[in-house]
Design a protein around this motif. Structure first.
Motif, PDB file in Angstrom:
ATOM      1  N   GLU A  67       0.852  -1.174   0.000  1.00  0.00           N
ATOM      2  CA  GLU A  67       0.000   0.000   0.000  1.00  0.00           C
ATOM      3  C   GLU A  67       0.895   1.234   0.000  1.00  0.00           C
ATOM      4  N   ALA A  68       0.319   2.370  -0.248  1.00  0.00           N
ATOM      5  CA  ALA A  68       1.108   3.603  -0.237  1.00  0.00           C
ATOM      6  C   ALA A  68       1.700   3.817   1.155  1.00  0.00           C
ATOM      7  N   THR A  69       2.938   4.203   1.190  1.00  0.00           N
ATOM      8  CA  THR A  69       3.646   4.370   2.460  1.00  0.00           C
ATOM      9  C   THR A  69       3.756   5.832   2.868  1.00  0.00           C
ATOM     10  N   SER A  70       2.816   6.640   2.430  1.00  0.00           N
ATOM     11  CA  SER A  70       2.872   8.066   2.728  1.00  0.00           C
ATOM     12  C   SER A  70       2.774   8.346   4.221  1.00  0.00           C
ATOM     13  N   GLY A  71       2.246   7.378   4.998  1.00  0.00           N
ATOM     14  CA  GLY A  71       2.136   7.565   6.442  1.00  0.00           C
ATOM     15  C   GLY A  71       3.391   7.201   7.216  1.00  0.00           C
ATOM     16  N   ALA A  72       4.384   6.697   6.523  1.00  0.00           N
ATOM     17  CA  ALA A  72       5.624   6.305   7.184  1.00  0.00           C
ATOM     18  C   ALA A  72       6.491   7.522   7.484  1.00  0.00           C
ATOM     19  N   ASP A 114       9.283   2.694   8.792  1.00  0.00           N
ATOM     20  CA  ASP A 114       9.128   3.213  10.150  1.00  0.00           C
ATOM     21  C   ASP A 114       7.846   4.039  10.212  1.00  0.00           C
ATOM     22  N   TYR A 115       6.873   3.531  10.967  1.00  0.00           N
ATOM     23  CA  TYR A 115       5.590   4.222  11.098  1.00  0.00           C
ATOM     24  C   TYR A 115       5.374   4.790  12.500  1.00  0.00           C
ATOM     25  N   ARG A 116       6.320   4.568  13.416  1.00  0.00           N
ATOM     26  CA  ARG A 116       6.059   4.933  14.814  1.00  0.00           C
ATOM     27  C   ARG A 116       6.550   6.320  15.179  1.00  0.00           C
ATOM     28  N   PHE A 117       7.827   6.577  14.971  1.00  0.00           N
ATOM     29  CA  PHE A 117       8.388   7.861  15.390  1.00  0.00           C
ATOM     30  C   PHE A 117       9.394   8.342  14.348  1.00  0.00           C
ATOM     31  N   PRO A 118       9.631   9.645  14.276  1.00  0.00           N
ATOM     32  CA  PRO A 118      10.693  10.138  13.394  1.00  0.00           C
ATOM     33  C   PRO A 118      12.031   9.535  13.803  1.00  0.00           C
ATOM     34  N   LEU A 119      12.898   9.318  12.827  1.00  0.00           N
ATOM     35  CA  LEU A 119      14.197   8.749  13.132  1.00  0.00           C
ATOM     36  C   LEU A 119      14.974   9.663  14.071  1.00  0.00           C
ATOM     37  N   ILE A 120      15.681   9.055  15.005  1.00  0.00           N
ATOM     38  CA  ILE A 120      16.483   9.832  15.947  1.00  0.00           C
ATOM     39  C   ILE A 120      17.688  10.426  15.221  1.00  0.00           C
ATOM     40  N   THR A 121      18.310   9.624  14.376  1.00  0.00           N
ATOM     41  CA  THR A 121      19.444  10.096  13.595  1.00  0.00           C
ATOM     42  C   THR A 121      19.308   9.583  12.179  1.00  0.00           C
ATOM     43  N   TRP A 122      19.742  10.374  11.241  1.00  0.00           N
ATOM     44  CA  TRP A 122      19.647   9.987   9.840  1.00  0.00           C
ATOM     45  C   TRP A 122      20.954   9.396   9.316  1.00  0.00           C
ATOM     46  N   SER A 139      12.756  10.189   3.858  1.00  0.00           N
ATOM     47  CA  SER A 139      11.499  10.665   4.412  1.00  0.00           C
ATOM     48  C   SER A 139      10.691  11.283   3.286  1.00  0.00           C
ATOM     49  N   TRP A 140       9.407  10.907   3.176  1.00  0.00           N
ATOM     50  CA  TRP A 140       8.581  11.486   2.132  1.00  0.00           C
ATOM     51  C   TRP A 140       8.322  12.963   2.411  1.00  0.00           C
ATOM     52  N   SER A 141       8.336  13.329   3.671  1.00  0.00           N
ATOM     53  CA  SER A 141       8.112  14.713   4.049  1.00  0.00           C
ATOM     54  C   SER A 141       9.399  15.504   3.862  1.00  0.00           C
ATOM     55  N   GLY A 142       9.447  16.299   2.854  1.00  0.00           N
ATOM     56  CA  GLY A 142      10.627  17.106   2.592  1.00  0.00           C
ATOM     57  C   GLY A 142      11.703  16.394   1.802  1.00  0.00           C
TER      58      GLY A 142
END
Length: 127
Positions: free
Chosen positions: A25-30, A98-106, A51-54
């Motif tokens: 499915e689309a992973t836009s929520g990840a 990763d659907y739970r939290f933003p990554l701590i480090t990239w 990250s899809w955001s940005g």
């Protein structure tokens, strides 16, 4: 979400290869989609994440400048373009979400930050 990696194979050193990760499915929520790899006898290690955001992306130092992570507009497929491949890139490559939290480090996120995993695809680079 189910993830399926594909596109691995046997290539010579210096060659390029693109592997894909298809989501059910689309992973836009990840928060992030990532690639990890595991070589024989070694622990699984981070390769790249996006990250899809940005459109933020992060890479392991060992692949920075050679690998590029991207995705399609529908956010159902994540790609890993691998250039200038080296024998030490030989590994099973896994995609993860990763659907739970933003990554701590990239630069070196932990496997535990990703809860969905696909089966791996083997990449073998001959010298």
């Amino acid at each position: 979400v189910q993830l399926q990696a594909s596109g691995g194979g046997l290539v010579q050193a210096g060659a390029s290869l693109r592997i894909s990760c298809a989501a059910s499915e689309a992973t836009s929520g990840a928060y992030a989609m990532g690639w990890f790899r595991q070589a024989p006898g070694k622990e699984r290690e981070f390769v790249a994440a996006i990250s899809w955001s940005g459109g933020r992306a992060g890479y392991a130092d060992s692949v920075k400048g050679r690998f590029a992570i991207s995705g399609d507009n529908a956010k159902t497929t994540v790609f890993l373009q691998m250039n200038s491949l080296k024998p030490e890139d030989t590994a099973v490559y896994y995609c993860a979400a990763d659907y739970r939290f933003p990554l701590i480090t990239w630069s070196s996120p932990r496997q535990e930050e990703f809860e969905y995993w696909g089966q791996g695809t083997q990449v073998t680079v001959s010298s």
